[in-house]
Design a protein around this motif. Structure first.
Motif, mmCIF file in Angstrom:
data_model
loop_
_atom_site.group_PDB
_atom_site.id
_atom_site.type_symbol
_atom_site.label_atom_id
_atom_site.label_comp_id
_atom_site.label_asym_id
_atom_site.label_seq_id
_atom_site.Cartn_x
_atom_site.Cartn_y
_atom_site.Cartn_z
ATOM 1 N N GLN A 53 9.181 6.516 5.236
ATOM 2 C CA GLN A 53 10.453 5.898 4.860
ATOM 3 C C GLN A 53 10.699 5.956 3.351
ATOM 4 N N ARG A 54 9.640 6.000 2.560
ATOM 5 C CA ARG A 54 9.772 5.978 1.111
ATOM 6 C C ARG A 54 9.871 7.354 0.480
ATOM 7 N N VAL A 55 9.445 8.364 1.190
ATOM 8 C CA VAL A 55 9.450 9.724 0.639
ATOM 9 C C VAL A 55 10.878 10.252 0.571
ATOM 10 N N THR A 56 11.228 10.844 -0.552
ATOM 11 C CA THR A 56 12.541 11.486 -0.704
ATOM 12 C C THR A 56 12.338 12.985 -0.915
ATOM 13 N N VAL B 1 2.873 6.179 -2.492
ATOM 14 C CA VAL B 1 3.984 7.077 -2.816
ATOM 15 C C VAL B 1 4.036 7.332 -4.325
ATOM 16 N N THR B 2 3.687 6.338 -5.130
ATOM 17 C CA THR B 2 3.565 6.582 -6.565
ATOM 18 C C THR B 2 2.502 7.645 -6.835
ATOM 19 N N ALA B 3 1.354 7.521 -6.187
ATOM 20 C CA ALA B 3 0.287 8.515 -6.344
ATOM 21 C C ALA B 3 0.724 9.879 -5.824
ATOM 22 N N LEU B 4 1.433 9.886 -4.711
ATOM 23 C CA LEU B 4 1.935 11.139 -4.151
ATOM 24 C C LEU B 4 2.864 11.840 -5.130
ATOM 25 N N THR B 5 3.745 11.083 -5.764
ATOM 26 C CA THR B 5 4.696 11.652 -6.710
ATOM 27 C C THR B 5 3.982 12.280 -7.900
ATOM 28 N N LEU B 6 2.907 11.664 -8.351
ATOM 29 C CA LEU B 6 2.196 12.153 -9.527
ATOM 30 C C LEU B 6 1.206 13.272 -9.213
ATOM 31 N N LEU B 7 0.544 13.200 -8.065
ATOM 32 C CA LEU B 7 -0.601 14.067 -7.796
ATOM 33 C C LEU B 7 -0.369 15.115 -6.720
ATOM 34 N N ASN B 8 0.594 14.890 -5.832
ATOM 35 C CA ASN B 8 0.913 15.826 -4.759
ATOM 36 C C ASN B 8 -0.303 16.207 -3.908
ATOM 37 N N PRO B 9 -1.064 15.217 -3.410
ATOM 38 C CA PRO B 9 -2.179 15.567 -2.524
ATOM 39 C C PRO B 9 -1.667 16.036 -1.166
ATOM 40 N N ARG B 10 -2.371 16.990 -0.572
ATOM 41 C CA ARG B 10 -2.013 17.445 0.776
ATOM 42 C C ARG B 10 -2.480 16.435 1.827
ATOM 43 N N ALA C 99 -9.348 -0.993 11.206
ATOM 44 C CA ALA C 99 -8.334 -1.464 12.160
ATOM 45 C C ALA C 99 -7.701 -0.315 12.922
ATOM 46 N N GLY C 100 -7.974 0.920 12.551
ATOM 47 C CA GLY C 100 -7.454 2.080 13.266
ATOM 48 C C GLY C 100 -5.942 2.172 13.211
ATOM 49 N N GLU C 101 -5.332 2.430 14.355
ATOM 50 C CA GLU C 101 -3.891 2.643 14.393
ATOM 51 C C GLU C 101 -3.086 1.383 14.090
ATOM 52 N N VAL C 102 -3.728 0.220 14.165
ATOM 53 C CA VAL C 102 -3.053 -1.009 13.728
ATOM 54 C C VAL C 102 -2.658 -0.879 12.259
ATOM 55 N N LEU C 103 -3.462 -0.151 11.486
ATOM 56 C CA LEU C 103 -3.115 0.151 10.094
ATOM 57 C C LEU C 103 -2.348 1.463 9.968
ATOM 58 N N PHE C 104 -2.850 2.514 10.604
ATOM 59 C CA PHE C 104 -2.344 3.851 10.290
ATOM 60 C C PHE C 104 -0.936 4.112 10.808
ATOM 61 N N GLN C 105 -0.575 3.580 11.946
ATOM 62 C CA GLN C 105 0.783 3.812 12.437
ATOM 63 C C GLN C 105 1.834 3.198 11.512
ATOM 64 N N PRO C 106 1.742 1.894 11.175
ATOM 65 C CA PRO C 106 2.753 1.355 10.261
ATOM 66 C C PRO C 106 2.663 1.952 8.858
ATOM 67 N N LEU C 107 1.469 2.338 8.425
ATOM 68 C CA LEU C 107 1.337 2.925 7.091
ATOM 69 C C LEU C 107 2.022 4.283 7.024
ATOM 70 N N ARG C 108 1.792 5.119 8.033
ATOM 71 C CA ARG C 108 2.473 6.430 8.045
ATOM 72 C C ARG C 108 3.983 6.251 8.087
ATOM 73 N N ASP C 109 4.437 5.285 8.880
ATOM 74 C CA ASP C 109 5.882 5.022 8.956
ATOM 75 C C ASP C 109 6.426 4.565 7.604
ATOM 76 N N LEU D 31 0.824 -1.203 0.000
ATOM 77 C CA LEU D 31 0.000 0.000 0.000
ATOM 78 C C LEU D 31 0.860 1.256 0.000
ATOM 79 N N ALA D 32 1.905 1.273 0.811
ATOM 80 C CA ALA D 32 2.799 2.430 0.851
ATOM 81 C C ALA D 32 3.459 2.663 -0.506
ATOM 82 N N ASP D 33 3.861 1.585 -1.181
ATOM 83 C CA ASP D 33 4.451 1.729 -2.511
ATOM 84 C C ASP D 33 3.461 2.386 -3.477
ATOM 85 N N GLY D 34 2.221 1.932 -3.434
ATOM 86 C CA GLY D 34 1.217 2.524 -4.308
ATOM 87 C C GLY D 34 0.912 3.973 -3.969
#
Length: 316
Positions: free
Chosen positions: A272-275, A238-247, A258-268, A233-236
């Motif tokens: 990690q992938r953002v340059t 970040v690809t969208a982020l690179t193309l669309l630049n959503p805030r 699942a709440g933070e069980v999903l959101f904490q590792p997803l944000r991390d 999901l993070a890979d996908g």
């Protein structure tokens, strides 16, 4: 007589519907199975019959038929032509759904993509309210995205915008019904996580919610399955982020429960992938599984006005 509209959200496994009043209040709710196991023709007839039931309910309980109807469906949707172009999950192609519903109901009908319609609701009255650019990504039977820009949701030419679920995140990976290999929704949708966890734990009845519970309790097999989905999901994203630049990135659907069980590792994982990209805010959807239905109601109400649509107060 209470003026109202029909709102119908068709998903891969179930349909959610409502009658929505002028003040945005939900006057009636109903659900049906989509019945995709019976084939695409049966699904289409089921949609038409369900919509007719909703019209009849309005006549009986609210003094008359609805003024308009809005329907949200999955896959590729051409809103301008009123055509459900393609759905891998429902098996249909080039269905003139707006015309079929107009004939059956005898009222104006708006057709929308389920995720773009949910994004419309999240953008106007949900987690994206006030954001100039957002991406709404529900994780359900499949995955798609709604691109919100300055108060509107981008459909693209012929309705092909936002299909983030078919970004190839694992090029040598699992086959997808769309014809590609390694698509995001084969790894990070709720159905993909359910299948992976059922195989890992040896229980064919286990699903993504069970996996999330096992992750929270520290089960190493569940953690492995969950992290593989989060990484895809993070890979996908970040690809969208690179193309669309959503805030703002708004994550909804079954996995988001699942709440933070999903959101904490997803944000991390995204961090990690953002340059060079600007890190977006990643938030849960505010409207839950009502987003598509509420958005369908907004589409229907927009048919009734020739002025710019207003933001309603919605009672959930």
């Amino acid at each position: 007589m209470v003026r109202h509209v029909i709102a119908l959200d068709v998903g891969g496994t179930g349909m959610k519907a409502a009658l929505v009043g002028d003040d945005g209040a939900l006057l009636h709710r109903a659900r049906r199975a989509t019945g995709r196991e019976r084939g695409s023709e049966a699904v289409i007839e089921g949609i038409l019959a369900f919509a007719a039931e909703l019209r009849a309910y309005g006549v009986e309980h609210h003094g008359g038929p609805a003024a308009a109807a809005g329907i949200a469906v999955p896959g590729i949707v051409d809103e301008a032509r009123g055509t459900a172009v393609y759905s891998a999950n429902l098996g249909w192609k080039d269905v003139p759904l707006r015309a079929l519903l107009t004939d059956r109901l005898g009222m104006p009908v708006a057709l929308g993509h389920d995720v773009r319609t949910g994004g419309l609701a999240e953008g106007r009255i949900g987690a994206g309210r006030g954001a100039d650019r957002f991406l709404f990504v529900p994780l359900g039977t499949g995955i798609a995205g709604a691109i919100g820009i300055d108060g509107r949701v981008e459909a693209g030419a012929d309705g092909f915008a936002g299909e983030i679920g078919h970004i190839r995140v694992r090029p040598q990976g699992a086959a997808c019904p769309c014809g590609q290999y390694g698509c995001l929704e084969r790894y990070a949708s709720a159905s993909a996580v359910s299948a992976a966890w059922a195989a890992a734990c040896g229980n064919p009845e286990a699903d993504a919610a069970d996996c999330a519970e096992a992750v929270a309790s520290g089960d190493p097999n569940a953690v492995r399955v969950w992290q593989e989905a989060v990484d895809a999901l993070a890979d996908g994203l970040v690809t969208a982020l690179t193309l669309l630049n959503p805030r703002t990135m708004i994550i909804g659907g079954g996995l988001a429960e699942a709440g933070e069980v999903l959101f904490q590792p997803l944000r991390d994982a995204v961090r990690q992938r953002v340059t060079f990209q600007k890190l977006p805010t990643i938030v849960p959807a505010a409207l839950g599984d009502s987003a598509g239905c509420l958005g369908a109601g907004l589409l229907a109400r927009d048919l009734l006005t020739t002025t710019a649509p207003t933001t309603p107060e919605v009672s959930t």
